[in-house]
Design a protein around this motif. Structure first.
Motif, mmCIF file in Angstrom:
data_model
loop_
_atom_site.group_PDB
_atom_site.id
_atom_site.type_symbol
_atom_site.label_atom_id
_atom_site.label_comp_id
_atom_site.label_asym_id
_atom_site.label_seq_id
_atom_site.Cartn_x
_atom_site.Cartn_y
_atom_site.Cartn_z
ATOM 1 N N ASN A 112 19.411 -20.432 -4.840
ATOM 2 C CA ASN A 112 18.302 -20.006 -3.975
ATOM 3 C C ASN A 112 18.171 -18.485 -4.009
ATOM 4 O OD1 ASN A 112 16.531 -19.406 -1.950
ATOM 5 N ND2 ASN A 112 17.577 -20.612 -0.381
ATOM 6 N N ILE A 113 17.285 -18.004 -4.878
ATOM 7 C CA ILE A 113 17.183 -16.566 -5.127
ATOM 8 C C ILE A 113 16.745 -15.785 -3.883
ATOM 9 C CG2 ILE A 113 14.778 -16.611 -5.952
ATOM 10 C CD1 ILE A 113 17.504 -14.600 -7.688
ATOM 11 N N SER A 114 16.012 -16.446 -2.976
ATOM 12 C CA SER A 114 15.492 -15.710 -1.808
ATOM 13 C C SER A 114 16.624 -15.253 -0.884
ATOM 14 C CB SER A 114 14.476 -16.561 -1.040
ATOM 15 O OG SER A 114 15.124 -17.680 -0.483
ATOM 16 N N LEU A 115 17.741 -15.981 -0.893
ATOM 17 C CA LEU A 115 18.890 -15.545 -0.102
ATOM 18 C C LEU A 115 19.393 -14.186 -0.584
ATOM 19 C CD1 LEU A 115 20.989 -18.844 0.133
ATOM 20 C CD2 LEU A 115 20.035 -17.563 2.059
ATOM 21 N N ALA A 153 19.548 -10.529 1.149
ATOM 22 C CA ALA A 153 20.826 -9.804 1.283
ATOM 23 C C ALA A 153 20.675 -8.321 0.951
ATOM 24 C CB ALA A 153 21.884 -10.441 0.380
ATOM 25 N N PHE A 154 19.736 -7.993 0.078
ATOM 26 C CA PHE A 154 19.592 -6.597 -0.335
ATOM 27 C C PHE A 154 18.517 -5.850 0.455
ATOM 28 C CE2 PHE A 154 21.771 -8.315 -4.091
ATOM 29 C CZ PHE A 154 22.797 -7.384 -4.174
ATOM 30 N N ARG A 155 17.962 -6.490 1.482
ATOM 31 C CA ARG A 155 16.879 -5.872 2.229
ATOM 32 C C ARG A 155 17.391 -5.241 3.528
ATOM 33 N NH1 ARG A 155 13.305 -10.150 3.268
ATOM 34 N NH2 ARG A 155 12.887 -10.154 1.052
ATOM 35 N N HIS A 156 17.464 -3.917 3.518
ATOM 36 C CA HIS A 156 17.901 -3.170 4.703
ATOM 37 C C HIS A 156 16.831 -3.247 5.792
ATOM 38 C CE1 HIS A 156 18.740 0.641 6.999
ATOM 39 N NE2 HIS A 156 19.957 0.135 6.911
ATOM 40 N N ARG A 157 17.252 -3.101 7.039
ATOM 41 C CA ARG A 157 16.285 -3.241 8.146
ATOM 42 C C ARG A 157 15.154 -2.213 8.082
ATOM 43 N NH1 ARG A 157 20.710 -0.915 10.646
ATOM 44 N NH2 ARG A 157 20.292 1.210 11.356
ATOM 45 N N SER A 158 15.396 -1.080 7.384
ATOM 46 C CA SER A 158 14.365 -0.035 7.323
ATOM 47 C C SER A 158 13.139 -0.466 6.511
ATOM 48 C CB SER A 158 14.952 1.246 6.726
ATOM 49 O OG SER A 158 15.473 0.990 5.438
ATOM 50 N N ILE A 191 27.843 -11.417 0.318
ATOM 51 C CA ILE A 191 28.852 -12.479 0.445
ATOM 52 C C ILE A 191 28.313 -13.618 1.320
ATOM 53 C CG2 ILE A 191 31.131 -13.003 1.430
ATOM 54 C CD1 ILE A 191 31.962 -10.239 0.297
ATOM 55 N N GLY A 192 27.578 -13.256 2.372
ATOM 56 C CA GLY A 192 26.936 -14.280 3.201
ATOM 57 C C GLY A 192 25.948 -15.113 2.394
ATOM 58 N N ALA A 193 25.197 -14.447 1.512
ATOM 59 C CA ALA A 193 24.212 -15.156 0.685
ATOM 60 C C ALA A 193 24.897 -16.103 -0.297
ATOM 61 C CB ALA A 193 23.350 -14.142 -0.072
ATOM 62 N N TYR A 212 27.762 -17.460 0.047
ATOM 63 C CA TYR A 212 28.331 -18.560 0.834
ATOM 64 C C TYR A 212 27.280 -19.625 1.161
ATOM 65 C CZ TYR A 212 30.067 -21.001 4.958
ATOM 66 O OH TYR A 212 30.410 -21.971 5.861
ATOM 67 N N LEU A 213 26.102 -19.185 1.610
ATOM 68 C CA LEU A 213 25.054 -20.158 1.946
ATOM 69 C C LEU A 213 24.559 -20.872 0.688
ATOM 70 C CD1 LEU A 213 22.845 -18.312 4.594
ATOM 71 C CD2 LEU A 213 24.530 -20.119 4.978
ATOM 72 N N ASP A 214 24.518 -20.139 -0.412
ATOM 73 C CA ASP A 214 23.973 -20.695 -1.654
ATOM 74 C C ASP A 214 24.947 -21.642 -2.336
ATOM 75 O OD1 ASP A 214 21.906 -20.851 -3.569
ATOM 76 O OD2 ASP A 214 22.933 -19.410 -4.869
ATOM 77 N N LYS A 215 26.245 -21.287 -2.277
ATOM 78 C CA LYS A 215 27.213 -21.986 -3.134
ATOM 79 C C LYS A 215 28.437 -22.539 -2.395
ATOM 80 C CE LYS A 215 25.544 -20.575 -7.337
ATOM 81 N NZ LYS A 215 25.418 -21.414 -8.559
#
Lengths: 219, 219
Positions: free
Chosen positions: B7-10, B14-19, B110-112, B114-117
């Motif tokens: 799931n590439i969207s995860l 993961a790389f999208r900072h809140r800014s 790492i969270g991504a 984990y959810l993906d795999k």
């Protein structure tokens, strides 16, 4: 818990408090403390994943706070009592009461299940056998984590004086900071820093609650 | 990292900072902060398991200290730079520098995973692709976690005055306690409690190091 262990010795170790453990090598005892270290981390990951999927539209501040409540020493002690850990733990009963022995042993048990059966199995046991029956997440959510009122109540119950010393810190041009110290009977018992006086007070009160072992899960 | 995401969207998340994130609902943004919360916990469990099996004859105090070093904000930032997270993270570059953006994004990744795999896959990636190549465990082990000397060095480098205020607490008959407060330029910056003056000083210095964001992993 509805399953058959593969390696029974892991579970025996999980229930062995250091007061009845023997030294095995270099000062390390065959007590449950290493398993507790492992189980604490595994439980943290299981609870994080549970909250992450249960609350898809809550931010990480909410998730962090709810997780803190679920894995707090006091809450784990209560959970451990509910599932009967106190009837299984082995410790030197002639000695003083060990304050968080049940919660610690509960974590060690999770460490044992993890080593015996792996992460996914442990997660299912925790979710289906423990959280589902024994954790009232709505109630936990409602409990406001107001550390300041907790520490004030504690001081009043224990007839201690309490004061909060707040100082503004303007050394950072972009952002004013606040440093708060909580004094109990004139002893600094906790400090906290924050971008508002209120958040600094909360943080200082939380550290004081930890230092004083104040039960912060009861409303 | 040697694998193909399902799931590439995860991973994009993961790389999208809140800014650079947009609000999706109720003030929650589609930033990597929720994934960071999850990844932090998963990484904690992976590192705990790694240390547990690598050091079968070390006690939980040793394991806890080594884990603190490995998952400290400063160390994770360094690890994240080594694996090139800084080239992938999306953030508003016109804004101020975000201090721990790389370490935070690393945890979100790492969270991504984990959810993906799942947990076991994530554990293999962390062990075989990151820890094996980028973590010098012997060096980490040797680094003494002397928070008192770290905070003193920090104060000297930054031309601030520093003092330690230690008080004996004899209110518990069975066990004398010590409360130590670290003052930086006369502001209480950390407090600690311990059964010896030395351990209370270490604990107070650790809390001061956290409040001051002192790098405690460099020797």
């Amino acid at each position: 818990m509805g399953f058959r262990p593969k390696n029974i010795s892991l579970y025996e170790l999980a229930f062995r408090h250091r007061s009845v453990a023997k030294e095995i090598r270099d000062g390390v005892k065959d007590s449950n403390e290493r398993l507790e270290f492992l189980g604490d981390a595994v439980l943290g990951a299981i609870v994080a994943n549970y909250l992450f999927s249960k609350f898809p539209f809550k931010d990480e501040g909410f998730l962090t706070e709810l997780r803190s409540k679920m894995v707090s020493r006091v809450y784990l002690n209560k959970l451990a009592l509910k599932i009967g850990i106190d009837k299984l733990v082995q410790y030197d009963e002639s000695n003083r009461l060990y304050k968080s022995i049940c919660g610690d042993t509960f974590e060690a048990l999770i460490g044992a299940i993890y080593l015996d059966k792996g992460f996914d199995f442990t997660e299912k046991v925790v979710l289906n056998r423990i959280i589902r029956f024994h954790v009232d997440i709505d109630e936990l959510e409602k409990q406001e984590l107001n550390f300041k009122s907790k520490v004030i109540n504690w001081a009043q119950r224990n007839r201690k004086s309490i004061s909060f010393d707040a100082r503004e810190d303007n050394s950072d041009e972009r952002q004013r900071l606040y440093h708060v110290t909580v004094y109990i009977d004139d002893e600094a018992m906790g400090t906290g820093t924050g971008f508002s006086k209120k958040s600094a007070e909360q943080s200082a009160s939380e550290s004081a609650c930890n230092n004083l072992l104040v039960d912060t899960t009861l409303s």
